[in-house]
Design an enzyme around this catalytic site. Sequence first.
Site, PDB file in Angstrom:
ATOM      1  N   ASN A  20      43.192  46.326  30.442  1.00 48.33           N
ATOM      2  CA  ASN A  20      44.045  45.469  31.332  1.00 48.33           C
ATOM      3  C   ASN A  20      43.295  44.313  31.720  1.00 48.33           C
ATOM      4  O   ASN A  20      43.802  43.048  31.857  1.00 48.33           O
ATOM      5  CB  ASN A  20      43.981  46.269  32.691  1.00 48.33           C
ATOM      6  CG  ASN A  20      45.305  47.174  32.586  1.00 48.33           C
ATOM      7  OD1 ASN A  20      46.248  46.722  32.808  1.00 48.33           O
ATOM      8  ND2 ASN A  20      45.098  48.607  32.303  1.00 48.33           N
ATOM      9  N   MET A  96      36.413  53.226  38.009  1.00 47.83           N
ATOM     10  CA  MET A  96      36.665  54.521  38.321  1.00 47.83           C
ATOM     11  C   MET A  96      35.529  55.001  39.481  1.00 47.83           C
ATOM     12  O   MET A  96      35.093  56.020  39.378  1.00 47.83           O
ATOM     13  CB  MET A  96      36.241  55.147  37.178  1.00 47.83           C
ATOM     14  CG  MET A  96      37.237  54.748  36.103  1.00 47.83           C
ATOM     15  SD  MET A  96      38.835  55.046  36.490  1.00 47.83           S
ATOM     16  CE  MET A  96      39.026  56.604  36.220  1.00 47.83           C
ATOM     17  N   ARG A  97      35.409  54.006  40.439  1.00 46.09           N
ATOM     18  CA  ARG A  97      34.697  54.496  41.550  1.00 46.09           C
ATOM     19  C   ARG A  97      35.346  54.457  42.763  1.00 46.09           C
ATOM     20  O   ARG A  97      36.419  53.057  42.907  1.00 46.09           O
ATOM     21  CB  ARG A  97      33.343  53.370  41.585  1.00 46.09           C
ATOM     22  CG  ARG A  97      32.566  53.470  40.583  1.00 46.09           C
ATOM     23  CD  ARG A  97      31.874  54.886  40.384  1.00 46.09           C
ATOM     24  NE  ARG A  97      30.996  55.259  41.448  1.00 46.09           N
ATOM     25  CZ  ARG A  97      30.475  56.646  41.593  1.00 46.09           C
ATOM     26  NH1 ARG A  97      30.479  57.244  40.287  1.00 46.09           N
ATOM     27  NH2 ARG A  97      29.795  56.960  42.539  1.00 46.09           N
ATOM     28  N   ILE A  98      35.587  55.142  43.922  1.00 45.55           N
ATOM     29  CA  ILE A  98      36.140  55.163  45.022  1.00 45.55           C
ATOM     30  C   ILE A  98      35.229  54.011  45.804  1.00 45.55           C
ATOM     31  O   ILE A  98      34.072  54.361  46.002  1.00 45.55           O
ATOM     32  CB  ILE A  98      36.200  56.511  45.586  1.00 45.55           C
ATOM     33  CG1 ILE A  98      37.443  57.229  44.831  1.00 45.55           C
ATOM     34  CG2 ILE A  98      36.894  56.198  46.803  1.00 45.55           C
ATOM     35  CD1 ILE A  98      37.480  58.555  45.310  1.00 45.55           C
ATOM     36  N   HIS A 115      47.412  51.079  38.839  1.00 45.14           N
ATOM     37  CA  HIS A 115      47.445  52.650  38.910  1.00 45.14           C
ATOM     38  C   HIS A 115      48.460  53.145  37.886  1.00 45.14           C
ATOM     39  O   HIS A 115      49.568  52.456  37.850  1.00 45.14           O
ATOM     40  CB  HIS A 115      47.594  53.160  40.328  1.00 45.14           C
ATOM     41  CG  HIS A 115      47.416  54.682  40.563  1.00 45.14           C
ATOM     42  ND1 HIS A 115      46.633  55.444  40.099  1.00 45.14           N
ATOM     43  CD2 HIS A 115      48.825  55.487  40.521  1.00 45.14           C
ATOM     44  CE1 HIS A 115      46.745  56.677  40.271  1.00 45.14           C
ATOM     45  NE2 HIS A 115      48.009  56.724  40.456  1.00 45.14           N
ATOM     46  N   ASP A 151      44.691  55.026  46.393  1.00 46.00           N
ATOM     47  CA  ASP A 151      45.833  54.697  45.658  1.00 46.00           C
ATOM     48  C   ASP A 151      46.780  54.552  46.723  1.00 46.00           C
ATOM     49  O   ASP A 151      48.224  55.224  46.476  1.00 46.00           O
ATOM     50  CB  ASP A 151      46.236  55.959  44.652  1.00 46.00           C
ATOM     51  CG  ASP A 151      45.372  55.988  43.458  1.00 46.00           C
ATOM     52  OD1 ASP A 151      44.731  54.876  43.171  1.00 46.00           O
ATOM     53  OD2 ASP A 151      44.910  57.185  42.839  1.00 46.00           O
ATOM     54  N   GLU A 180      51.740  48.056  31.916  1.00 43.34           N
ATOM     55  CA  GLU A 180      50.526  47.645  32.941  1.00 43.34           C
ATOM     56  C   GLU A 180      50.067  46.443  32.357  1.00 43.34           C
ATOM     57  O   GLU A 180      49.709  45.463  33.359  1.00 43.34           O
ATOM     58  CB  GLU A 180      49.265  48.645  32.588  1.00 43.34           C
ATOM     59  CG  GLU A 180      49.486  50.055  33.168  1.00 43.34           C
ATOM     60  CD  GLU A 180      48.246  50.700  33.118  1.00 43.34           C
ATOM     61  OE1 GLU A 180      47.135  50.443  33.333  1.00 43.34           O
ATOM     62  OE2 GLU A 180      48.266  52.217  32.913  1.00 43.34           O
TER      63      GLU A 180
HETATM   64  C1  GRF Z   1      44.494  52.140  33.110  1.00 45.82           C
HETATM   65  O1  GRF Z   1      45.529  53.114  32.760  1.00 45.82           O
HETATM   66  C2  GRF Z   1      44.560  51.863  34.764  1.00 45.82           C
HETATM   67  O2  GRF Z   1      45.638  52.052  35.019  1.00 45.82           O
HETATM   68  C3  GRF Z   1      43.680  53.161  35.316  1.00 45.82           C
HETATM   69  O3  GRF Z   1      42.698  53.183  34.162  1.00 45.82           O
HETATM   70  C4  GRF Z   1      43.136  52.694  32.911  1.00 45.82           C
HETATM   71  C5  GRF Z   1      42.148  51.608  32.677  1.00 45.82           C
HETATM   72  O4  GRF Z   1      42.438  51.242  31.161  1.00 45.82           O
HETATM   73  N1  GRF Z   1      43.162  52.563  36.508  1.00 45.82           N
HETATM   74  P1  GRF Z   1      41.657  49.823  30.613  1.00 45.82           P
HETATM   75  O5  GRF Z   1      40.192  49.842  30.682  1.00 45.82           O
HETATM   76  O6  GRF Z   1      42.440  48.804  31.374  1.00 45.82           O
HETATM   77  O7  GRF Z   1      42.111  49.882  28.980  1.00 45.82           O
END
Ligand code: GRF
Length: 221
Positions: A20, A96-98, A115, A151, A180
Amino acid sequence: MTTTSSRRRTAILVSGRGSNMTALLAAAADPAFPARIDVVIANVPGAPALEKATAAGIEALAVDHRGPGGRKAFEERLDAELRARDIELICLAGFMRILTPWFVDRWKDRLINIHPALLPAFKGLDTHARALAEGCRIHGATVHFVRSEMDTGPVIAQGAVAVRQDDTPETLGARVLAVEHAIYPQALRLVASGAYEINDMRVCASEGESTTPAALIVPGG
Ligand code: GRF
């Protein structure tokens, strides 16, 4: 620090591969895009996204969440790095941290997340497997402003895919990931343009605004 650019100064926070992030960098490579990416920050030293950002000519650094002082100290270090660069907008992209209410409130309405589900369905992890287990026929992804409850927050953009009979979490997830990559740049474009209002949970684009991300539906079956 001063800038002559009217483009919004934007940071991307990552933890992993950064696909992303790559989509956002590609969109922001256009000088007409209303956001410019000033820095990529990972909470995990060595996250693959950092190398990709550096290769794209973007400053990339790690703020290790396992550093001294626990969660609050981590968020203070992160906040300091962002403020040192006069960052205006933050995109969470596989971060990946809240984040605690302290951080979320400091960046309220300037902090957005993607998300991999159609919120408010399937908050949390393993969204593709859970959508399949529930027999969903439609699944997708959401870009939203971040609020302190995980979320949740006003939805900026959503994209949907049809679920196929033979889908696995991997095949479904791959199609959602492509969505995404399409909706995140659209959502950032709208937010950076400033041509919207937030009314409670609803994001309303200004009248005549041509960058409205609306909803993206990918047909298939
Ligand atoms: C994606 O699916 C995003 O929606 C989720 O974690 C994933 C991250 O993928 N939060 P990337 O690191 O952007 O490839």
